[in-house]
Design a protein around this motif. Sequence first.
Motif, PDB file in Angstrom:
ATOM      1  N   MET A   9      -7.991  16.555 -51.982  1.00  0.00           N
ATOM      2  CA  MET A   9      -7.762  15.314 -51.220  1.00  0.00           C
ATOM      3  C   MET A   9      -8.638  15.121 -50.177  1.00  0.00           C
ATOM      4  O   MET A   9      -9.175  15.969 -49.428  1.00  0.00           O
ATOM      5  CB  MET A   9      -6.269  14.968 -51.026  1.00  0.00           C
ATOM      6  N   PRO A  10      -8.663  13.813 -49.460  1.00  0.00           N
ATOM      7  CA  PRO A  10      -9.493  13.455 -48.254  1.00  0.00           C
ATOM      8  C   PRO A  10      -9.008  14.605 -47.136  1.00  0.00           C
ATOM      9  O   PRO A  10      -9.765  14.710 -46.338  1.00  0.00           O
ATOM     10  CB  PRO A  10      -9.153  12.411 -47.916  1.00  0.00           C
ATOM     11  N   ASP A  11      -7.860  14.945 -47.012  1.00  0.00           N
ATOM     12  CA  ASP A  11      -7.385  15.730 -45.803  1.00  0.00           C
ATOM     13  C   ASP A  11      -7.492  17.154 -46.173  1.00  0.00           C
ATOM     14  O   ASP A  11      -7.005  17.954 -45.368  1.00  0.00           O
ATOM     15  CB  ASP A  11      -5.830  15.219 -45.494  1.00  0.00           C
ATOM     16  N   GLY A  12      -8.250  17.566 -47.310  1.00  0.00           N
ATOM     17  CA  GLY A  12      -8.547  19.141 -47.495  1.00  0.00           C
ATOM     18  C   GLY A  12      -7.601  19.657 -48.658  1.00  0.00           C
ATOM     19  O   GLY A  12      -7.885  20.809 -49.223  1.00  0.00           O
ATOM     20  N   SER A  13      -6.492  19.197 -48.688  1.00  0.00           N
ATOM     21  CA  SER A  13      -5.411  19.598 -49.552  1.00  0.00           C
ATOM     22  C   SER A  13      -5.811  19.576 -51.041  1.00  0.00           C
ATOM     23  O   SER A  13      -6.656  18.621 -51.549  1.00  0.00           O
ATOM     24  CB  SER A  13      -3.996  19.003 -49.243  1.00  0.00           C
TER      25      SER A  13
ATOM     26  N   ASP B 219      -2.882  13.796 -68.690  1.00  0.00           N
ATOM     27  CA  ASP B 219      -2.716  12.677 -69.339  1.00  0.00           C
ATOM     28  C   ASP B 219      -2.479  11.487 -68.889  1.00  0.00           C
ATOM     29  O   ASP B 219      -2.717  10.411 -69.276  1.00  0.00           O
ATOM     30  CB  ASP B 219      -1.343  12.900 -70.716  1.00  0.00           C
ATOM     31  N   THR B 220      -1.571  11.296 -67.963  1.00  0.00           N
ATOM     32  CA  THR B 220      -1.039  10.347 -67.236  1.00  0.00           C
ATOM     33  C   THR B 220      -1.723  10.181 -65.782  1.00  0.00           C
ATOM     34  O   THR B 220      -1.672   9.012 -65.189  1.00  0.00           O
ATOM     35  CB  THR B 220       0.670  10.326 -66.981  1.00  0.00           C
ATOM     36  N   ASN B 221      -2.557  11.051 -65.193  1.00  0.00           N
ATOM     37  CA  ASN B 221      -3.132  11.056 -63.995  1.00  0.00           C
ATOM     38  C   ASN B 221      -2.042  11.067 -62.862  1.00  0.00           C
ATOM     39  O   ASN B 221      -2.627  10.650 -61.677  1.00  0.00           O
ATOM     40  CB  ASN B 221      -4.102  10.092 -63.684  1.00  0.00           C
ATOM     41  N   GLU B 222      -0.917  11.305 -63.149  1.00  0.00           N
ATOM     42  CA  GLU B 222       0.175  11.414 -62.254  1.00  0.00           C
ATOM     43  C   GLU B 222       0.434  12.447 -61.562  1.00  0.00           C
ATOM     44  O   GLU B 222      -0.105  13.812 -62.140  1.00  0.00           O
ATOM     45  CB  GLU B 222       1.504  11.092 -62.635  1.00  0.00           C
ATOM     46  N   GLU B 223       0.588  12.608 -60.172  1.00  0.00           N
ATOM     47  CA  GLU B 223       0.494  13.951 -59.351  1.00  0.00           C
ATOM     48  C   GLU B 223       1.782  14.568 -59.744  1.00  0.00           C
ATOM     49  O   GLU B 223       2.805  13.956 -60.050  1.00  0.00           O
ATOM     50  CB  GLU B 223       0.808  13.549 -57.853  1.00  0.00           C
ATOM     51  N   ILE B 224       1.561  15.926 -59.796  1.00  0.00           N
ATOM     52  CA  ILE B 224       2.893  16.921 -60.230  1.00  0.00           C
ATOM     53  C   ILE B 224       3.098  17.498 -58.903  1.00  0.00           C
ATOM     54  O   ILE B 224       2.409  18.435 -58.298  1.00  0.00           O
ATOM     55  CB  ILE B 224       2.370  17.915 -61.284  1.00  0.00           C
ATOM     56  N   PRO B 225       4.297  17.163 -58.410  1.00  0.00           N
ATOM     57  CA  PRO B 225       4.958  17.683 -57.036  1.00  0.00           C
ATOM     58  C   PRO B 225       4.805  19.442 -57.168  1.00  0.00           C
ATOM     59  O   PRO B 225       5.284  20.063 -58.305  1.00  0.00           O
ATOM     60  CB  PRO B 225       6.217  17.523 -56.964  1.00  0.00           C
ATOM     61  N   GLU B 226       4.348  19.926 -55.980  1.00  0.00           N
ATOM     62  CA  GLU B 226       4.344  21.446 -55.980  1.00  0.00           C
ATOM     63  C   GLU B 226       5.670  21.978 -55.861  1.00  0.00           C
ATOM     64  O   GLU B 226       6.299  21.403 -55.095  1.00  0.00           O
ATOM     65  CB  GLU B 226       3.350  21.863 -54.910  1.00  0.00           C
TER      66      GLU B 226
END
Length: 233
Positions: free
Chosen positions: A215-219, A226-233
């Motif tokens: 990500m832009p903030d370096g994270s 398949d969905t391109n949805e973020e998976i929460p850590e």
Amino acid sequence: MKTMSFLKTVMRQGMKVLPFYLFTFLLLSACQQQNDGKCHIEGVVNGEQFEGKRIFVVPLYGPKTAEYVDSMEITDGKFHFTKDFTKDTVKLYQIILDYHYRMGVQPLLIVGEPGTIKVTIDSISHAVGTPQNDSLEQWKARAEIHNMQMAKMRKNIKDLKMQGDSVQAKYIQQRADSFHLVHKNYTRRMAENLKEGVLHTFLKQMYPLTYKRKMPDGSVKTFNADTNEEIPE
């Protein structure tokens, strides 16, 4: 091969020609020759224009220097390679013609594993005869159908957009996405069923379930492939 010819002669003449124990010994010897731990690639090339041309067995990954590449001339439409492998050295190879003559001929992906692999080089090439190559051939047959159907749908979508029919184009795109997902899941199931081996690894890496993005903030975040949805850590 001489043992096999002799064995066939004995079988035709009847087992009385030799004591039973000797007949059994020859039978076992013949079987051992067919399962000698080596990879035997027995191939045919369809097309008289390929007579005398060179055909190559090239590692799919890693160095492609003369030390790792085998080649021979096609004679009477046939070719044969023998390679020594252990369980730890089994890997993926491509069988390809000299680059001057490859137009219209499909390169063939094979698993170089012990056994006899029967190969046909043509506009659509095939390989069968060993466990992983039989599975690979099954997957390739499905992949050929998938690729042809996807190509038709992409052309249909392009034509519809040129005609200004964005609604129908969107509908076809949704069908294409669903069709592609079916193929991805089929590939994933086959990889899972294989459990281990180079084909298992190859198929598993083809359609991973997740991917990571910086990500832009370096994270770094994980997303569903398949969905391109973020998976929460």
